[in-house]
Design a protein around this motif. Structure first.
Motif, PDB file in Angstrom:
ATOM      1  N   ALA A 103       6.802  18.127  -8.108  1.00 33.49           N
ATOM      2  CA  ALA A 103       7.893  18.100  -9.078  1.00 33.49           C
ATOM      3  C   ALA A 103       7.819  16.854  -9.934  1.00 33.49           C
ATOM      4  CB  ALA A 103       9.236  18.151  -8.345  1.00 33.49           C
ATOM      5  N   PRO A 104       8.364  16.899 -11.167  1.00 27.25           N
ATOM      6  CA  PRO A 104       8.451  15.683 -11.979  1.00 27.25           C
ATOM      7  C   PRO A 104       9.237  14.613 -11.248  1.00 27.25           C
ATOM      8  CG  PRO A 104       8.966  17.626 -13.287  1.00 27.25           C
ATOM      9  CD  PRO A 104       8.892  18.078 -11.862  1.00 27.25           C
ATOM     10  N   ALA A 105       9.015  13.389 -11.657  1.00 30.95           N
ATOM     11  CA  ALA A 105       9.619  12.265 -10.954  1.00 30.95           C
ATOM     12  C   ALA A 105      11.130  12.384 -10.855  1.00 30.95           C
ATOM     13  CB  ALA A 105       9.247  10.960 -11.657  1.00 30.95           C
ATOM     14  N   GLU A 106      11.777  12.825 -11.944  1.00 29.47           N
ATOM     15  CA  GLU A 106      13.245  12.879 -11.936  1.00 29.47           C
ATOM     16  C   GLU A 106      13.750  13.857 -10.886  1.00 29.47           C
ATOM     17  OE1 GLU A 106      11.731  11.335 -15.654  1.00 29.47           O
ATOM     18  OE2 GLU A 106      11.381  13.203 -14.580  1.00 29.47           O
ATOM     19  N   GLU A 107      13.025  14.978 -10.724  1.00 31.08           N
ATOM     20  CA  GLU A 107      13.453  15.989  -9.747  1.00 31.08           C
ATOM     21  C   GLU A 107      13.123  15.533  -8.328  1.00 31.08           C
ATOM     22  OE1 GLU A 107      12.193  19.504 -12.842  1.00 31.08           O
ATOM     23  OE2 GLU A 107      11.941  19.845 -10.688  1.00 31.08           O
ATOM     24  N   ALA A 108      11.940  14.955  -8.175  1.00 33.09           N
ATOM     25  CA  ALA A 108      11.532  14.540  -6.832  1.00 33.09           C
ATOM     26  C   ALA A 108      12.341  13.371  -6.337  1.00 33.09           C
ATOM     27  CB  ALA A 108      10.045  14.181  -6.838  1.00 33.09           C
ATOM     28  N   TYR A 109      12.677  12.463  -7.229  1.00 28.48           N
ATOM     29  CA  TYR A 109      13.328  11.247  -6.808  1.00 28.48           C
ATOM     30  C   TYR A 109      14.841  11.384  -6.741  1.00 28.48           C
ATOM     31  CZ  TYR A 109       8.886   8.956  -7.872  1.00 28.48           C
ATOM     32  OH  TYR A 109       7.572   8.574  -7.917  1.00 28.48           O
ATOM     33  N   GLY A 110      15.388  12.248  -7.566  1.00 30.60           N
ATOM     34  CA  GLY A 110      16.837  12.340  -7.610  1.00 30.60           C
ATOM     35  C   GLY A 110      17.425  11.181  -8.391  1.00 30.60           C
ATOM     36  N   GLU A 111      18.725  11.169  -8.566  1.00 31.93           N
ATOM     37  CA  GLU A 111      19.364  10.123  -9.334  1.00 31.93           C
ATOM     38  C   GLU A 111      19.692   8.949  -8.436  1.00 31.93           C
ATOM     39  OE1 GLU A 111      22.680  11.411 -11.558  1.00 31.93           O
ATOM     40  OE2 GLU A 111      21.551  12.857 -12.753  1.00 31.93           O
ATOM     41  N   ARG A 112      19.441   7.741  -8.966  1.00 30.64           N
ATOM     42  CA  ARG A 112      19.760   6.515  -8.248  1.00 30.64           C
ATOM     43  C   ARG A 112      20.463   5.576  -9.213  1.00 30.64           C
ATOM     44  NH1 ARG A 112      17.283   5.471  -3.527  1.00 30.64           N
ATOM     45  NH2 ARG A 112      17.671   3.260  -3.876  1.00 30.64           N
ATOM     46  N   ALA A 113      21.381   4.821  -8.684  1.00 30.30           N
ATOM     47  CA  ALA A 113      22.061   3.837  -9.521  1.00 30.30           C
ATOM     48  C   ALA A 113      21.141   2.662  -9.781  1.00 30.30           C
ATOM     49  CB  ALA A 113      23.333   3.346  -8.825  1.00 30.30           C
TER      50      ALA A 113
ATOM     51  N   TYR B  88       0.819  -1.204   0.000  1.00 28.41           N
ATOM     52  CA  TYR B  88       0.000   0.000   0.000  1.00 28.41           C
ATOM     53  C   TYR B  88       0.862   1.267   0.000  1.00 28.41           C
ATOM     54  CZ  TYR B  88      -3.344   3.563   1.458  1.00 28.41           C
ATOM     55  OH  TYR B  88      -4.112   4.701   1.531  1.00 28.41           O
ATOM     56  N   GLY B  89       0.696   2.072  -1.031  1.00 28.15           N
ATOM     57  CA  GLY B  89       1.346   3.370  -1.107  1.00 28.15           C
ATOM     58  C   GLY B  89       2.833   3.339  -1.404  1.00 28.15           C
ATOM     59  N   LEU B  90       3.423   2.162  -1.534  1.00 26.61           N
ATOM     60  CA  LEU B  90       4.873   2.052  -1.728  1.00 26.61           C
ATOM     61  C   LEU B  90       5.207   2.085  -3.220  1.00 26.61           C
ATOM     62  CD1 LEU B  90       5.620  -0.697   0.942  1.00 26.61           C
ATOM     63  CD2 LEU B  90       5.657   1.797   1.212  1.00 26.61           C
ATOM     64  N   LEU B  91       6.289   2.756  -3.556  1.00 24.20           N
ATOM     65  CA  LEU B  91       6.597   3.009  -4.966  1.00 24.20           C
ATOM     66  C   LEU B  91       8.095   2.855  -5.232  1.00 24.20           C
ATOM     67  CD1 LEU B  91       5.467   4.038  -7.733  1.00 24.20           C
ATOM     68  CD2 LEU B  91       6.099   6.344  -6.966  1.00 24.20           C
ATOM     69  N   ARG B  92       8.403   2.085  -6.260  1.00 21.89           N
ATOM     70  CA  ARG B  92       9.791   2.010  -6.736  1.00 21.89           C
ATOM     71  C   ARG B  92      10.088   3.231  -7.598  1.00 21.89           C
ATOM     72  NH1 ARG B  92       9.157  -3.577  -9.535  1.00 21.89           N
ATOM     73  NH2 ARG B  92      11.159  -3.068 -10.519  1.00 21.89           N
ATOM     74  N   ARG B  93      11.255   3.804  -7.384  1.00 22.78           N
ATOM     75  CA  ARG B  93      11.635   5.001  -8.129  1.00 22.78           C
ATOM     76  C   ARG B  93      12.138   4.642  -9.535  1.00 22.78           C
ATOM     77  NH1 ARG B  93      15.129   8.256  -3.487  1.00 22.78           N
ATOM     78  NH2 ARG B  93      13.581   8.037  -1.811  1.00 22.78           N
ATOM     79  N   ARG B  94      12.022   5.594 -10.412  1.00 26.44           N
ATOM     80  CA  ARG B  94      12.598   5.429 -11.753  1.00 26.44           C
ATOM     81  C   ARG B  94      14.047   5.915 -11.740  1.00 26.44           C
ATOM     82  NH1 ARG B  94       9.502   3.891 -15.977  1.00 26.44           N
ATOM     83  NH2 ARG B  94       7.232   4.159 -15.841  1.00 26.44           N
ATOM     84  N   THR B  95      14.887   5.204 -12.429  1.00 26.07           N
ATOM     85  CA  THR B  95      16.286   5.602 -12.571  1.00 26.07           C
ATOM     86  C   THR B  95      16.402   6.630 -13.683  1.00 26.07           C
ATOM     87  OG1 THR B  95      16.825   3.949 -14.239  1.00 26.07           O
ATOM     88  CG2 THR B  95      16.897   3.227 -11.936  1.00 26.07           C
ATOM     89  N   PRO B  96      17.549   7.289 -13.807  1.00 24.56           N
ATOM     90  CA  PRO B  96      17.718   8.255 -14.903  1.00 24.56           C
ATOM     91  C   PRO B  96      17.490   7.650 -16.287  1.00 24.56           C
ATOM     92  CG  PRO B  96      19.441   8.554 -13.271  1.00 24.56           C
ATOM     93  CD  PRO B  96      18.679   7.310 -12.866  1.00 24.56           C
ATOM     94  N   ARG B  97      17.627   6.322 -16.400  1.00 21.03           N
ATOM     95  CA  ARG B  97      17.403   5.665 -17.691  1.00 21.03           C
ATOM     96  C   ARG B  97      15.935   5.332 -17.946  1.00 21.03           C
ATOM     97  NH1 ARG B  97      22.452   1.328 -17.883  1.00 21.03           N
ATOM     98  NH2 ARG B  97      24.129   2.850 -17.550  1.00 21.03           N
TER      99      ARG B  97
END
Length: 404
Positions: free
Chosen positions: A393-403, A276-285
């Motif tokens: 913010a868009p996902a890339e800005e909100a999430y930041g960069e992740r490997a 519930y409510g949990l989300l995997r982030r998108r990577t820069p790719r």
């Protein structure tokens, strides 16, 4: 209680005892729910006990979870292989199946031959539905294994609840898309169970059919043919229900339907809790990050864990899908539910209580930044505003960069 001896990294010899070894036999209680109901009615004369299944699942089990201590202990890594190869644990899951179908056919006989009230018959159908629903969890345990026998048994268990497609969708759909907006079995902030249920049920059927169709097209087989595992799974239900109606009469059909719907609704209630409510982030790719322990809600309440073959240690299950239930570990990174699944299901069916309890937990999990949560479309602005966030913010800005 079994004792295993192992050697630590420093060369010292130690022992470990599986203190829950014999407790796993208690997981067979739901498979015998019809027999329990018959026995209680015979002993007391109270027709209320035809509802024994939900009494056990949503009355006795939450009480035992409160009274019993939590179990946050993990087996040492050195004994994992020995535990995995101990056949006692898999025989415990196998035993569920003959008891499940004995309960099912006994209920069919009672519906056809005993002069019960409609209310009592419905109560018995719900009791059988508890057996079917918890049976889906048994099928879940078996269906992830590599042995063909266990996979076939998994599909047999699912026939009673008419949910044979779960075998395909869960393994090859949910485990790929978990904790993303694309996953029908991952619930969202602002989404009630009653809105989630049709989305997950319909989405699961659609996903299973698409996955199986693509597989058959790749190997050059016809979609509408005997190699379609979704079709063959559904045919098992048709055969089971058809045989039941032929033997016991057409009068039992409403109760077959009730028990199946209640059974797979229990599964969907558990699906609603788990992510519930949990989300995997998108990577820069643009790809989703690897599923981590933080993407599943967990619980260490021992009684529900025993009844559900450690399903509540869900993070480790997603990390190691083929790992057997007795070796699943609790993980520090995983967010914890405040109660066991049986209690949380009761809260889920009352949306105001569920949202009052769980939405703040999701917010704390993301340190107050609800932009990182999986939010129901159309409610994003309202949810963010409730937590004082106006900059969506868009996902890339909100999430930041992740490997990756």
């Amino acid at each position: 209680m079994k004792t295993l001896t192992y050697t630590r990294e420093d060369g010292t010899v130690a022992t470990w005892r599986d203190r829950k070894r014999l407790l796993w036999i208690l997981a067979l209680i739901p498979s015998s729910a019809t027999f329990i109901a018959v026995g209680l009615v015979a002993a007391t004369g109270w027709n209320a006990f035809w509802w024994a299944g939900p009494m056990i699942a949503f009355g006795l089990l939450p009480l035992l979870d409160v009274l019993a201590c939590e179990d946050g202990k993990n087996p040492p890594d050195e004994v994992i292989d020995a535990l995995e190869n101990d056949r006692f644990y898999r025989y415990t899951t196998y035993a569920y199946i003959p008891l499940q179908y004995s309960s099912f056919f006994l209920a069919c006989y009672i519906w056809s031959a005993w002069d019960l009230s409609v209310l009592s018959n419905i109560g018995l159908a719900i009791t059988v539905g508890v057996t079917a629903g918890i049976g889906i969890n048994t099928a879940h345990e078996l269906g992830h294994k590599k042995e063909n026998l266990e996979r076939r048994l998994s599909r047999l268990v699912l026939a009673q609840s008419a949910y044979g497609h779960f075998y395909i969708e869960h393994n090859r759909g949910h485990h790929v898309r978990v904790a993303t907006p694309e996953d029908p079995a991952s619930s969202r902030i602002g989404e009630s169970f009653y809105r989630f249920w049709p989305r997950s049920v319909a989405g699961g059927v659609r996903s299973a059919w698409q996955i199986e169709s693509k597989r058959l097209q790749r190997v050059g087989s016809p979609v509408w043919g005997p190699k379609n595992d979704v079709l063959t799974a559904w045919l098992m239900t048709v055969a089971l229900f058809g045989a039941s109606l032929a033997i016991f009469g057409l009068s039992i059909w409403p109760y077959l339907l009730i028990q199946a719907v209640f059974g797979f609704s229990l599964l969907e209630a558990v699906n609603y809790l788990e992510h519930y409510g949990l989300l995997r982030r998108r990577t820069p790719r643009g790809r989703y990050e690897r599923c981590r322990p933080s993407h599943s809600w967990n619980s260490n309440h021992i009684c529900t864990n025993v009844f559900l073959y450690h399903l509540q240690r869900h993070s480790d299950h997603h990390a190691n899908p083929t790992r057997r239930y007795q070796t699943l570990r609790t993980m520090d990174e995983a967010p914890q539910l405040p109660a066991g699944y049986s209690t949380m299901i009761l809260l889920a069916v009352v949306p105001p209580l569920w949202h009052r309890l769980m939405d703040p937990k999701v917010a704390r999990h993301y340190a107050g930044d609800m932009r990182l949560a999986n939010i129901q479309p159309g409610k994003r602005a309202k949810v963010l505003a409730a937590y004082g966030i106006t900059d969506d913010a868009p996902a890339e800005e909100a999430y930041g960069e992740r490997a990756e």
